[in-house]
Structures are given as structure tokens and as C-alpha cells.
Write an enzyme that holds these catalytic residues in place. Sequence first.
Site, short mmCIF file in Angstrom:
data_model
loop_
_atom_site.label_atom_id
_atom_site.label_comp_id
_atom_site.label_asym_id
_atom_site.label_seq_id
_atom_site.Cartn_x
_atom_site.Cartn_y
_atom_site.Cartn_z
N TYR A 1 49.26 67.06 -14.41
CA TYR A 1 49.76 66.76 -12.76
C TYR A 1 49.38 65.96 -12.19
O TYR A 1 49.52 65.14 -11.46
CB TYR A 1 48.73 68.11 -13.07
CG TYR A 1 49.09 68.39 -11.39
CD1 TYR A 1 49.91 69.52 -10.39
CD2 TYR A 1 47.92 68.06 -10.33
CE1 TYR A 1 50.24 69.89 -9.50
CE2 TYR A 1 48.28 68.32 -8.58
CZ TYR A 1 49.32 68.91 -8.46
OH TYR A 1 49.55 69.06 -7.20
N THR B 1 48.00 76.65 0.71
CA THR B 1 49.06 76.70 0.54
C THR B 1 49.91 78.23 -1.08
O THR B 1 48.34 78.71 -1.53
CB THR B 1 50.12 76.43 0.25
OG1 THR B 1 49.61 75.81 -1.42
CG2 THR B 1 50.24 75.12 0.79
N1 LIG Z 1 48.53 73.17 -1.81
C1 LIG Z 1 47.31 71.51 -2.62
O1 LIG Z 1 46.07 72.13 -2.39
C2 LIG Z 1 48.17 70.57 -2.50
C3 LIG Z 1 47.07 69.73 -2.88
C4 LIG Z 1 47.42 68.67 -3.28
C5 LIG Z 1 49.32 67.85 -2.66
N2 LIG Z 1 49.83 69.66 -3.56
C6 LIG Z 1 51.31 69.14 -3.03
O2 LIG Z 1 52.13 69.47 -2.28
C7 LIG Z 1 53.30 70.07 -2.79
C8 LIG Z 1 54.28 71.18 -1.70
O3 LIG Z 1 53.05 72.61 -2.74
P1 LIG Z 1 52.74 73.19 -1.77
O4 LIG Z 1 50.80 73.23 -2.20
O5 LIG Z 1 53.23 73.83 -0.45
O6 LIG Z 1 52.69 74.95 -2.26
P2 LIG Z 1 53.75 75.74 -3.08
O7 LIG Z 1 53.54 76.76 -1.42
O8 LIG Z 1 52.98 76.75 -3.98
O9 LIG Z 1 55.56 75.54 -2.25
C9 LIG Z 1 55.92 75.04 -3.38
C10 LIG Z 1 57.49 75.09 -3.14
O10 LIG Z 1 58.27 74.47 -3.91
C11 LIG Z 1 59.19 74.80 -4.63
N3 LIG Z 1 59.81 75.15 -5.90
C12 LIG Z 1 59.49 75.41 -6.99
N4 LIG Z 1 59.79 74.94 -7.79
C13 LIG Z 1 60.76 74.57 -7.70
C14 LIG Z 1 62.05 74.19 -8.46
N5 LIG Z 1 62.35 75.07 -9.35
N6 LIG Z 1 62.82 74.13 -7.93
C15 LIG Z 1 62.96 74.69 -6.12
N7 LIG Z 1 62.15 74.39 -5.29
C16 LIG Z 1 60.85 75.03 -6.32
C17 LIG Z 1 58.83 76.61 -4.14
O11 LIG Z 1 59.90 76.86 -4.22
P3 LIG Z 1 60.82 78.94 -4.55
O12 LIG Z 1 59.94 79.20 -5.44
O13 LIG Z 1 61.72 79.17 -3.53
O14 LIG Z 1 61.68 77.35 -5.18
C18 LIG Z 1 57.89 76.25 -2.79
O15 LIG Z 1 59.19 76.13 -1.39
C19 LIG Z 1 53.77 70.21 -4.29
O16 LIG Z 1 54.44 69.17 -4.70
C20 LIG Z 1 52.10 69.51 -4.52
O17 LIG Z 1 51.94 69.25 -5.85
C21 LIG Z 1 49.43 70.37 -2.37
#
Ligand SMILES: NC(=O)c1ccc[n+]([C@@H]2O[C@H](COP(=O)([O-])OP(=O)(O)OC[C@H]3O[C@@H](n4cnc5c(N)ncnc54)[C@H](OP(=O)(O)O)[C@@H]3O)[C@@H](O)[C@H]2O)c1
Length: 266
Positions: A152, A187
Site C-alpha cells: 500500500y 470512511t
Molecule cells: N480513509 C483513509 O484513512 C485514507 C487515508 C489515506 C488515503 N486514503 C485513500 O483515499 C482513497 C479513498 O478511500 P476512502 O477512505 O474514501 O475509502 P472507501 O470509503 O472505502 O471508498 C473507496 C471507494 O473506492 C471504490 N472502489 C473500490 N474498489 C473498486 C473497484 N474495483 N472499482 C471501482 N471502484 C472501486 C469503492 O466503491 P465500490 O465498492 O462501489 O466499487 C468506494 O467508492 C483511497 O485511494 C485510499 O487509499 C484513505
Amino acid sequence: MSRPIALITGASSGIGAVYADRLAGRGYDLVLVARDLARLETSAKKLSEKHAIVATPLPADLGKPEDLQRVAKRIREDEAISFLVNSAGVAPSGSVLDASETDLDRLVFLGVDVLHTLTVAAAKAFSARGEGGIVNLASVVALMPERFNGSYAAAKSFVLTLTQSLASELDPKGVRIQAVLPGFTRTEIFERAGVDSSGIPAGMIMDAGHMVDAALAGFDMGEVVTIPSLGDDGLWSAFDQARHALAPHLSLDKPAPRYLPGVAAE
Ligand SMILES: NC(=O)c1ccc[n+]([C@@H]2O[C@H](COP(=O)([O-])OP(=O)(O)OC[C@H]3O[C@@H](n4cnc5c(N)ncnc54)[C@H](OP(=O)(O)O)[C@@H]3O)[C@@H](O)[C@H]2O)c1
């Protein structure tokens, strides 16, 4: 006058869903990409009504090459699309040694290959049109790889490096690109990965709305790299200056004396 369109991946949940709301508030029509069509439809209806814009679901499993190419084609061919947010992503369930190889491969494909394909498609299309913006969700673990799952962290380092390199290429073309490096953000990502997030101190987890609002403020300020938590931006400048200070020493005709003193003295 038709409105510009923002295409957002990962728009069904978390950070991507907040970007959809905020960009609609800024007057963009939306193309919402994720797998869960029902959630995308609910969100599209809500955002269309709230902001008086047009929101269109584009269901796609970006882990499937044919779906990825369909989304990339839309970015290339729909001239109204001028903003891309790459937010689709998954978290690891634990360390590299504890995770399944299939899960890690999927994580890297989504975090690296998918983001690369869509970013390059947008970079080329937007520069040909002379305007546009690209926001790539990286993570602070790109800067602290020793403290998190290496697959990651390495995927997020890729996002940071790609964004920093493209920024210098895109700037003269009138296109903005930004890497956002969130820390823990509230999230579904942890729950989806089967990780118990209850042990993370509350003081280390940011609300997704605050995170995206800060990131958009950084975008408006012209930042290429935005770390929403970072109060003292001098720390980032010092880190970046130290990196640039290495430049004159990184490619020379002789090895450093500590490795091969004889050759260095020739
Ligand atoms: N939350 C944190 O602590 C954090 C910290 C640093 C960076 N980030 C980054 O921020 C970004 C968003 O994360 P988040 O926290 O918002 O996570 P989240 O709430 O789990 O959302 C992830 C999104 O990605 C979509 N997704 C997953 N697999 C997919 C696939 N195969 N095809 C199309 N869409 C897909 C999911 O939709 P479906 O399931 O409907 O496909 C969902 O809309 C990510 O890149 C994550 O690495 C998050």
C-alpha cells in the site's frame, strides 16, 4: 453554457463521495465511477437535487481491464470532462506477510495501474484542451513506508512521484495536478478491509469532509502536494529542499570514495 464535468472514481463512498458533493457545489456536473450502481444512483439523485447539476453514474469495476479502458475512453472522448479525482482504492487487511498475494495484487492494480491509466488519459486530453485539474489520492504513508503495509505504501509513493513529475510537464499546458496525502480519515475503508479501527486514537482520525475541504483549499492555493494535517508547512519545504539538495550528487562519473576509494582518486 454547458457546465464542465468532474469524473470521480470511488464516488460511491468516503472521500470520493465528499469530492462529488464539493465539486457539484463548485458548479461541476458529475460522472460518478464505482462498482455499486445502487449507491451511485442514490448519490447522483441527491446531488442533482441539492446542487441543481447533472450527476451521471458510470458503474465500473476498475479492477477489470475492460472496465478501466471504458472509463479511460470516456475521459479521452468527452470534451466536457475537465476535472478528474482518482479516489478509488482499497486498504490492506494487515502487513504484507499476513495478507494474501491475490489481495495485494488487486490493491496494487487499483492503486497503481488504474490510477496511472486514468491520470495519463486525463493529462493528455486536458493538455490538448489547455485546461483542467487532476486530484490523486495518495497517503501520508508514502512518506512513512516503514510504518504501514509495504504494498500500500509503495502504491501511494507511486501516486506521489507520478503527480510531482507530471506537475512540471502539465503546468505550462494550463493543467493543474495535485497529490493529496491524508492521514487516517473516517470512511468505510477500514471496515471494508476487515480492519478494526477502534484502536486508532481519535486525535489521529480526520473527518472526511474536513479532509476534502482542506485538500481543495490546498488545490486552490496551487499546491502540488497537500498534507491536510500538516500545520507547519515549513516542515514540508525543508523535506523538499533536502531532496533537491541531493540532485547534484546523484549521477556522477565516479563512485563515492567510501565504496571504491581507488577509482574515486583516479
Ligand atoms: N480513509 C483513509 O484513512 C485514507 C487515508 C489515506 C488515503 N486514503 C485513500 O483515499 C482513497 C479513498 O478511500 P476512502 O477512505 O474514501 O475509502 P472507501 O470509503 O472505502 O471508498 C473507496 C471507494 O473506492 C471504490 N472502489 C473500490 N474498489 C473498486 C473497484 N474495483 N472499482 C471501482 N471502484 C472501486 C469503492 O466503491 P465500490 O465498492 O462501489 O466499487 C468506494 O467508492 C483511497 O485511494 C485510499 O487509499 C484513505
